[in-house]
Design a protein around this motif. Sequence first.
Motif, PDB file in Angstrom:
ATOM      1  N   ILE A   1       0.842  -1.205   0.000  1.00 37.57           N
ATOM      2  CA  ILE A   1       0.000   0.000   0.000  1.00 37.57           C
ATOM      3  C   ILE A   1       0.874   1.252   0.000  1.00 37.57           C
ATOM      4  O   ILE A   1       0.631   2.192  -0.761  1.00 37.57           O
ATOM      5  CB  ILE A   1      -0.966   0.010   1.220  1.00 37.57           C
ATOM      6  N   VAL A   2       1.893   1.298   0.827  1.00 40.50           N
ATOM      7  CA  VAL A   2       2.794   2.460   0.896  1.00 40.50           C
ATOM      8  C   VAL A   2       3.531   2.648  -0.424  1.00 40.50           C
ATOM      9  O   VAL A   2       3.636   3.761  -0.939  1.00 40.50           O
ATOM     10  CB  VAL A   2       3.776   2.324   2.090  1.00 40.50           C
TER      11      VAL A   2
ATOM     12  N   PHE B 268       1.086   3.976  -2.984  1.00 39.45           N
ATOM     13  CA  PHE B 268       0.796   5.373  -2.681  1.00 39.45           C
ATOM     14  C   PHE B 268       1.941   6.277  -3.140  1.00 39.45           C
ATOM     15  O   PHE B 268       1.707   7.324  -3.741  1.00 39.45           O
ATOM     16  CB  PHE B 268       0.532   5.553  -1.182  1.00 39.45           C
TER      17      PHE B 268
ATOM     18  N   GLN C 280       2.147   9.113  -6.796  1.00 38.79           N
ATOM     19  CA  GLN C 280       2.458  10.538  -6.674  1.00 38.79           C
ATOM     20  C   GLN C 280       3.161  11.083  -7.918  1.00 38.79           C
ATOM     21  O   GLN C 280       3.187  12.289  -8.140  1.00 38.79           O
ATOM     22  CB  GLN C 280       3.297  10.810  -5.419  1.00 38.79           C
TER      23      GLN C 280
ATOM     24  N   VAL D 297      -1.525  15.841  -3.850  1.00 42.05           N
ATOM     25  CA  VAL D 297      -1.491  14.472  -3.330  1.00 42.05           C
ATOM     26  C   VAL D 297      -2.480  13.620  -4.118  1.00 42.05           C
ATOM     27  O   VAL D 297      -3.652  13.972  -4.256  1.00 42.05           O
ATOM     28  CB  VAL D 297      -1.854  14.456  -1.823  1.00 42.05           C
ATOM     29  N   GLN D 298      -1.964  12.493  -4.630  1.00 44.31           N
ATOM     30  CA  GLN D 298      -2.836  11.537  -5.314  1.00 44.31           C
ATOM     31  C   GLN D 298      -3.461  10.638  -4.261  1.00 44.31           C
ATOM     32  O   GLN D 298      -2.814  10.351  -3.272  1.00 44.31           O
ATOM     33  CB  GLN D 298      -2.043  10.692  -6.319  1.00 44.31           C
ATOM     34  N   PRO D 299      -4.644  10.225  -4.414  1.00 43.93           N
ATOM     35  CA  PRO D 299      -5.544  10.347  -5.552  1.00 43.93           C
ATOM     36  C   PRO D 299      -6.424  11.591  -5.520  1.00 43.93           C
ATOM     37  O   PRO D 299      -7.261  11.766  -6.392  1.00 43.93           O
ATOM     38  CB  PRO D 299      -6.382   9.080  -5.469  1.00 43.93           C
TER      39      PRO D 299
END
Length: 165
Positions: free
Chosen positions: A12-13, A16, A20, A71-73
């Motif tokens: 997940i990290v 994430f 970006q 910052v995505q999303p």
Amino acid sequence: MKKFLRIFLVVIVVVFIAIQFFKPKRNIQTAPSPNDIVAHFNVPTDVQNVLYRSCYDCHSNNTTYPWYANVQPAAWWLDDHVQEGKKELNFNEFSKYRLRRQYRKLKEIIDQVKEGEMPLESYTFVHRDAKLTQIERELLMNWAGATMDTMKVRFPMDSLVAAKK
């Protein structure tokens, strides 16, 4: 189970961080638009101020981006809103619209402001200053109605009739 959870969190990290690097193009126009509604219609200063504060972020070619647009999303979500808003109504391109569409958009402004549909709640939740007071609602509706009346005088009625429906 702990190992699976640890691997899941690492994935997940990593995802994430990776997303970006994929940012949508910003909706920023540096020059004033010659097709802007204020260049072709009488838009009093008080109405302009309300439009700029409450409408132009999503309905123009120039969005003021909040910090979370980096910052995505969240940036993708914002971009989707802006693109959809511009597709529905773009004040910077208003004079490019056919006459019927201009008339119809003014009518939609009245309807949506009257019903409290615009600006969107999701927008005013974050941009508290964009929330319209009742006086501002009436100001926008009266201006849009007066502009529609001006269009009826300037242009043959048959070119606008289809726009009413």
